[in-house]
Scaffold this motif. Sequence first.
Motif, PDB file in Angstrom:
ATOM      1  N   THR A  51       0.842  -1.202   0.000  1.00 34.21           N
ATOM      2  CA  THR A  51       0.000   0.000   0.000  1.00 34.21           C
ATOM      3  C   THR A  51       0.868   1.239   0.000  1.00 34.21           C
ATOM      4  OG1 THR A  51      -1.807  -1.090   1.184  1.00 34.21           O
ATOM      5  CG2 THR A  51      -1.756   1.310   1.256  1.00 34.21           C
ATOM      6  N   LEU A  52       0.656   2.102  -0.985  1.00 38.10           N
ATOM      7  CA  LEU A  52       1.296   3.412  -1.015  1.00 38.10           C
ATOM      8  C   LEU A  52       0.295   4.447  -0.526  1.00 38.10           C
ATOM      9  CD1 LEU A  52       3.607   5.382  -1.895  1.00 38.10           C
ATOM     10  CD2 LEU A  52       2.373   5.605  -4.074  1.00 38.10           C
ATOM     11  N   GLY A  53       0.625   5.153   0.540  1.00 34.59           N
ATOM     12  CA  GLY A  53      -0.201   6.244   1.016  1.00 34.59           C
ATOM     13  C   GLY A  53       0.229   7.545   0.361  1.00 34.59           C
ATOM     14  N   ILE A  54      -0.737   8.344  -0.056  1.00 33.02           N
ATOM     15  CA  ILE A  54      -0.456   9.678  -0.604  1.00 33.02           C
ATOM     16  C   ILE A  54      -1.211  10.679   0.256  1.00 33.02           C
ATOM     17  CG2 ILE A  54      -0.547  11.207  -2.592  1.00 33.02           C
ATOM     18  CD1 ILE A  54      -0.520   8.837  -4.414  1.00 33.02           C
ATOM     19  N   VAL A  55      -0.482  11.602   0.888  1.00 33.80           N
ATOM     20  CA  VAL A  55      -1.098  12.583   1.772  1.00 33.80           C
ATOM     21  C   VAL A  55      -0.787  13.996   1.300  1.00 33.80           C
ATOM     22  CG1 VAL A  55      -0.989  11.048   3.770  1.00 33.80           C
ATOM     23  CG2 VAL A  55       0.865  12.662   3.368  1.00 33.80           C
ATOM     24  N   LEU A 240       4.998   5.908   1.952  1.00 29.41           N
ATOM     25  CA  LEU A 240       4.267   7.166   2.048  1.00 29.41           C
ATOM     26  C   LEU A 240       4.859   8.203   1.107  1.00 29.41           C
ATOM     27  CD1 LEU A 240       2.068   8.816   3.449  1.00 29.41           C
ATOM     28  CD2 LEU A 240       3.661   9.268   5.311  1.00 29.41           C
ATOM     29  N   LEU A 241       3.964   8.890   0.383  1.00 27.86           N
ATOM     30  CA  LEU A 241       4.346   9.986  -0.499  1.00 27.86           C
ATOM     31  C   LEU A 241       3.601  11.227  -0.025  1.00 27.86           C
ATOM     32  CD1 LEU A 241       5.921  10.448  -3.280  1.00 27.86           C
ATOM     33  CD2 LEU A 241       3.656  10.362  -4.330  1.00 27.86           C
ATOM     34  N   VAL A 242       4.339  12.286   0.294  1.00 30.22           N
ATOM     35  CA  VAL A 242       3.736  13.538   0.748  1.00 30.22           C
ATOM     36  C   VAL A 242       3.722  14.506  -0.428  1.00 30.22           C
ATOM     37  CG1 VAL A 242       3.836  15.423   2.416  1.00 30.22           C
ATOM     38  CG2 VAL A 242       4.640  13.139   3.073  1.00 30.22           C
ATOM     39  N   MET A 243       2.539  15.055  -0.754  1.00 31.44           N
ATOM     40  CA  MET A 243       2.413  15.975  -1.886  1.00 31.44           C
ATOM     41  C   MET A 243       2.037  17.373  -1.409  1.00 31.44           C
ATOM     42  SD  MET A 243       0.619  13.790  -4.958  1.00 31.44           S
ATOM     43  CE  MET A 243       0.879  15.169  -6.106  1.00 31.44           C
ATOM     44  N   TYR A 244       2.567  18.354  -2.127  1.00 34.59           N
ATOM     45  CA  TYR A 244       2.214  19.748  -1.849  1.00 34.59           C
ATOM     46  C   TYR A 244       2.180  20.509  -3.168  1.00 34.59           C
ATOM     47  CZ  TYR A 244       2.135  24.477   0.001  1.00 34.59           C
ATOM     48  OH  TYR A 244       1.776  25.770   0.288  1.00 34.59           O
ATOM     49  N   ALA A 245       1.057  21.147  -3.461  1.00 32.18           N
ATOM     50  CA  ALA A 245       0.914  22.011  -4.640  1.00 32.18           C
ATOM     51  C   ALA A 245       1.353  21.322  -5.923  1.00 32.18           C
ATOM     52  CB  ALA A 245       1.690  23.312  -4.440  1.00 32.18           C
ATOM     53  N   GLY A 246       0.922  20.069  -6.093  1.00 31.45           N
ATOM     54  CA  GLY A 246       1.184  19.357  -7.331  1.00 31.45           C
ATOM     55  C   GLY A 246       2.506  18.630  -7.413  1.00 31.45           C
ATOM     56  N   ARG A 247       3.303  18.695  -6.353  1.00 27.09           N
ATOM     57  CA  ARG A 247       4.617  18.052  -6.366  1.00 27.09           C
ATOM     58  C   ARG A 247       4.781  17.127  -5.170  1.00 27.09           C
ATOM     59  NH1 ARG A 247       8.454  23.364  -7.532  1.00 27.09           N
ATOM     60  NH2 ARG A 247       7.901  23.652  -9.737  1.00 27.09           N
ATOM     61  N   ARG A 251       9.228  11.298   0.545  1.00 27.19           N
ATOM     62  CA  ARG A 251       8.796   9.913   0.432  1.00 27.19           C
ATOM     63  C   ARG A 251       9.704   8.999   1.231  1.00 27.19           C
ATOM     64  NH1 ARG A 251       9.328   9.599  -5.332  1.00 27.19           N
ATOM     65  NH2 ARG A 251      11.514   9.792  -5.926  1.00 27.19           N
ATOM     66  N   GLY A 252       9.177   7.834   1.567  1.00 27.89           N
ATOM     67  CA  GLY A 252       9.920   6.836   2.317  1.00 27.89           C
ATOM     68  C   GLY A 252       8.936   5.817   2.862  1.00 27.89           C
ATOM     69  N   SER A 253       9.413   4.906   3.687  1.00 23.96           N
ATOM     70  CA  SER A 253       8.479   4.003   4.353  1.00 23.96           C
ATOM     71  C   SER A 253       7.612   4.830   5.292  1.00 23.96           C
ATOM     72  CB  SER A 253       9.236   2.927   5.130  1.00 23.96           C
ATOM     73  OG  SER A 253       9.842   3.481   6.284  1.00 23.96           O
ATOM     74  N   VAL A 254       6.425   4.329   5.613  1.00 29.31           N
ATOM     75  CA  VAL A 254       5.525   5.100   6.464  1.00 29.31           C
ATOM     76  C   VAL A 254       6.159   5.347   7.834  1.00 29.31           C
ATOM     77  CG1 VAL A 254       4.247   3.111   7.381  1.00 29.31           C
ATOM     78  CG2 VAL A 254       3.115   5.320   7.193  1.00 29.31           C
ATOM     79  N   ARG A 255       6.906   4.394   8.328  1.00 31.19           N
ATOM     80  CA  ARG A 255       7.567   4.563   9.623  1.00 31.19           C
ATOM     81  C   ARG A 255       8.631   5.660   9.555  1.00 31.19           C
ATOM     82  NH1 ARG A 255       8.225   2.097  14.420  1.00 31.19           N
ATOM     83  NH2 ARG A 255      10.236   2.315  15.457  1.00 31.19           N
ATOM     84  N   GLU A 256       9.422   5.656   8.476  1.00 32.05           N
ATOM     85  CA  GLU A 256      10.475   6.663   8.333  1.00 32.05           C
ATOM     86  C   GLU A 256       9.899   8.069   8.276  1.00 32.05           C
ATOM     87  OE1 GLU A 256      13.866   4.223   5.761  1.00 32.05           O
ATOM     88  OE2 GLU A 256      12.166   5.149   4.733  1.00 32.05           O
ATOM     89  N   VAL A 257       8.867   8.243   7.467  1.00 29.60           N
ATOM     90  CA  VAL A 257       8.324   9.583   7.263  1.00 29.60           C
ATOM     91  C   VAL A 257       7.628  10.100   8.515  1.00 29.60           C
ATOM     92  CG1 VAL A 257       6.708  10.975   5.906  1.00 29.60           C
ATOM     93  CG2 VAL A 257       8.112   9.229   4.773  1.00 29.60           C
ATOM     94  N   ALA A 326      15.112  13.051  -4.607  1.00 26.09           N
ATOM     95  CA  ALA A 326      15.942  11.935  -5.023  1.00 26.09           C
ATOM     96  C   ALA A 326      15.180  10.618  -4.892  1.00 26.09           C
ATOM     97  CB  ALA A 326      17.222  11.885  -4.181  1.00 26.09           C
ATOM     98  N   ASP A 327      15.728   9.542  -5.456  1.00 27.19           N
ATOM     99  CA  ASP A 327      15.120   8.219  -5.322  1.00 27.19           C
ATOM    100  C   ASP A 327      15.218   7.735  -3.888  1.00 27.19           C
ATOM    101  OD1 ASP A 327      14.492   8.090  -8.002  1.00 27.19           O
ATOM    102  OD2 ASP A 327      16.372   7.126  -8.563  1.00 27.19           O
ATOM    103  N   GLY A 328      14.340   6.794  -3.525  1.00 28.62           N
ATOM    104  CA  GLY A 328      14.392   6.199  -2.195  1.00 28.62           C
ATOM    105  C   GLY A 328      13.903   7.156  -1.126  1.00 28.62           C
TER     106      GLY A 328
END
Length: 353
Positions: A51-55, A240-247, A251-257, A326-328
Amino acid sequence: MTTLTKTEDTPAPTGPGAFLSVRDLRVQFSTEDGIVKAVDGLSFDVERGKTLGIVGESGSGKSVTNLTILGLHSKKTTTIDGEINLDGQELLSASEKEMEKLRGNKVAMIFQDPLTALSPYYTVGRQLSEPFMKHTGASKKEAKGRAIEMLTKVGIPQPQTRFNDYPHQFSGGMRQRAMIAMALMCDPDLLIADEPTTALDVTVQAQILDLLKDLQQEFGSAIIFITHDLGVISHMADDLLVMYAGRAVERGSVREVIKEPQHPYTWGLLSSMPHLGGDVNEALMPIPGSPPSLLTPPAGCRFHPRCGFTDTVGGSLCSTERPLLADGRAAACHLTAEQKQTIFIDQIKPRLG
């Protein structure tokens, strides 16, 4: 017409095990006021069974991204660049006929408001059965049996009777369960859940989240879970991927973020949430200002007008140069790794408890 073009940048290689790969996605809408840059250079992967979370706040591009994956934007007002690869198939160049075969079959979506997503004119059973017959060639009897099976799996009581009910005869929680059943009718490989628990009370919300996790284990689906609630995402997501204003800004594992966030926007999101064990009388710290207009987004880092750490970077870097992600495990910020660590330990971590 919708314009589909390749970007000049070479797409990053698909991550190991990635079922869905999005590379340098850009989505723009033509409006009377100008061009809305809704998604601007977004890349991510989703692995099978994960599961990828996008917030992000409203308007950050979360739902636009996933409607783009499904090919549901208006062709007259939308320009799309980049690449979306689903299990080896490039989606942005796919025809509408090809996308119709994918939607509801290989890819399915759980919408935020089932009352508007479900037609009031047809029974719940019919709305579950007809797409299944179309995609699989099943008979009406077979489709009814499958629908009752799925209504049972999602916890609808008396599914044989409820099969003939209309959406208005279901409670809010039951309508959401029916939407999940509809999405899972054809065993999709990718399930997109767009804030599926926002309108539900806490008890029903927990039941729906547990249901999704159980069904993912049973069917092995990849899930994209869209929300503005970091508490929900910590329960649901692997990454987890955190988005702001279209970007994408982090990102990282949910625990890391969540445990060691690296971007000032993520710090703001976490600081504005109540935390278990915290002082109930302590005031929350909202992010100052408002999200920018995507008609005229700020240059450089789009968060810099609301960020309290631009002076730490020094100069005009934040307002002139876009920080890359960056990646990862990464955050798109001009602060150095040492500066992020110091700010987090001294200022942010004490707030989070």
